[in-house]
Write an enzyme that holds these catalytic residues in place. Structure first.
Site, PDB file in Angstrom:
ATOM      1  N   LYS A   1      34.552  43.252  30.928  1.00  0.00           N
ATOM      2  CA  LYS A   1      35.361  42.267  30.198  1.00  0.00           C
ATOM      3  C   LYS A   1      34.483  41.356  29.348  1.00  0.00           C
ATOM      4  CE  LYS A   1      38.942  42.734  33.620  1.00  0.00           C
ATOM      5  NZ  LYS A   1      39.427  42.386  34.955  1.00  0.00           N
TER       6      LYS A   1
ATOM      7  N   ASP B   1      45.997  37.458  32.237  1.00  0.00           N
ATOM      8  CA  ASP B   1      46.526  38.641  32.913  1.00  0.00           C
ATOM      9  C   ASP B   1      48.041  38.779  32.761  1.00  0.00           C
ATOM     10  OD1 ASP B   1      44.624  40.192  34.278  1.00  0.00           O
ATOM     11  OD2 ASP B   1      44.433  38.705  35.873  1.00  0.00           O
TER      12      ASP B   1
ATOM     13  N   GLN C   1      39.667  37.617  39.148  1.00  0.00           N
ATOM     14  CA  GLN C   1      39.578  39.038  39.485  1.00  0.00           C
ATOM     15  C   GLN C   1      40.183  39.300  40.870  1.00  0.00           C
ATOM     16  OE1 GLN C   1      38.463  41.413  37.404  1.00  0.00           O
ATOM     17  NE2 GLN C   1      38.534  43.102  38.835  1.00  0.00           N
TER      18      GLN C   1
END
Ligand SMILES: Nc1nc(=O)c2c([nH]1)NC[C@@H]1CN(c3ccc(C(=O)N[C@@H](CCC(=O)O)C(=O)O)cc3)C=[N+]21
Length: 298
Positions: free
Chosen positions: A54, A121, A98
């Site tokens: 990322k 997200d 995460q």
């Protein structure tokens, strides 16, 4: 017949090039450079590798990147403090925590604490709720990355979802629970069946599907005899398969490779939805920055 490939790697590259231009336009327009932050708790090598990916993507498109790393024994209060810090940080446009988090951490409480406007997200309850409630309206809120990745991967290969029978396997939060809400919007107009480990006759559902989204995390769950000839098959899940000879464990997808002989299109794993998920994460951050810029221009 051998299926054509839904090339996630190449498509993600194209999307990232487009995003790099949008970032340049924002900065040239006098706005702050958008920033993506990641929060990693613990030392899981898989999670660490995803997070590195990322940040590589962020650099490629010109996002400012912020990394927060906490030890595996971090407390709820430690993680919450980092979330509060990122919520308050004007250089952080969007961020992700995460998953999975270590077991002493209450994941739901962490996800709810993220500022919904910074939820890269698209997994915050408010954003998922808006996705369900504003089913037919324009996108004004971050959408979940993997479902968006699945749709954009098909669209960019000229595949039309309207009226298609889509069977999703797996009810996890990142894919199964939200993809139906997205695919049944009027703009896509698909018909969606959500299957899972409790489905009585999975093959019967699979055999009817025009599109199969396999996101159960069960190795080679989708077999060639259960796929309608000419179907579109997206391999989203991964699981770890131990080598019986005692060698290195390998990552295998949810789709048996022999499905390529039956399907018209297949997204490989790796090289399919994974890189697209990262590209859509970047898109969520750029879109958040563009929304903020539009508000400040009013
Ligand atoms: N808050 C949160 N958001 C996530 O989006 C999230 C998460 N937690 N936890 C774990 C899963 C998994 N995930 C992947 C993303 C990209 C690849 C990917 O790019 N894979 C490459 C191979 C690996 C590589 O090239 O590094 C591929 O499929 O070609 C894989 C898996 C995101 N997840």
């Amino acid at each position: 017949m051998t299926a054509q490939i839904l090339d996630g790697k190449a498509t993600a590259k194209t999307i990232k090039e487009e995003l790099a231009e949008r970032v340049t336009r924002l900065v040239e327009g006098g706005h702050e450079r958008p920033g993506l932050a990641t929060v990693l708790v613990g030392e899981d090598p898989g999670s660490a590798a995803y997070v590195r990916g990322k940040h590589r993507d962020s650099e490629q498109i010109g996002l400012h990147s912020i990394q927060k790393h906490l030890p595996a024994d971090a407390t709820q209060a430690d993680v919450e403090a980092v979330v509060d810090e990122l919520n308050a940080d004007p250089t952080c446009t969007g961020y992700i925590v995460q998953l999975p988090l270590p077991k002493q951490i209450d994941t739901d409480a962490i996800l709810e604490r993220i500022d919904p406007a910074k939820d890269a997200d698209g997994l915050h309850p408010m954003n998922l709720g808006r996705l369900v409630l504003n089913a037919y309206t324009e996108i004004t809120t971050p959408l979940p990355c993997t479902p968006r990745a699945v749709i954009e991967l098909m669209e960019r290969h000229g595949l039309d979802l309207r009226g298609k029978d889509v069977v999703v396997v797996g009810r996890g939060i990142t894919v199964g629970r939200s993809i139906g809400a997205l695919l049944t919007r009027r703009e896509y107009n698909a018909t969606v069946t959500l299957c899972h480990t409790g489905t009585t006759d999975l093959p019967a559902h699979l055999r009817r599907a025009d599109v199969i989204v396999a996101a159960a995390g069960a190795a080679h769950l989708v077999r060639p005899e259960d796929v309608k000839p000419g179907a579109i098959v997206l391999d989203v899940g991964v699981s770890r398969q131990e080598d019986p000879e005692g060698g290195k464990a390998k990552l295998v997808g949810d789709v048996d490779p022999a499905v390529a002989e039956v399907a018209a299109w297949i997204s490989p794993n790796p090289g399919g939805v994974g890189p697209m998920t990262r590209a859509l994460l970047m898109k969520n951050v750029v879109e958040s920055a563009e929304r903020a810029a539009a508000v400040s221009a009013d």
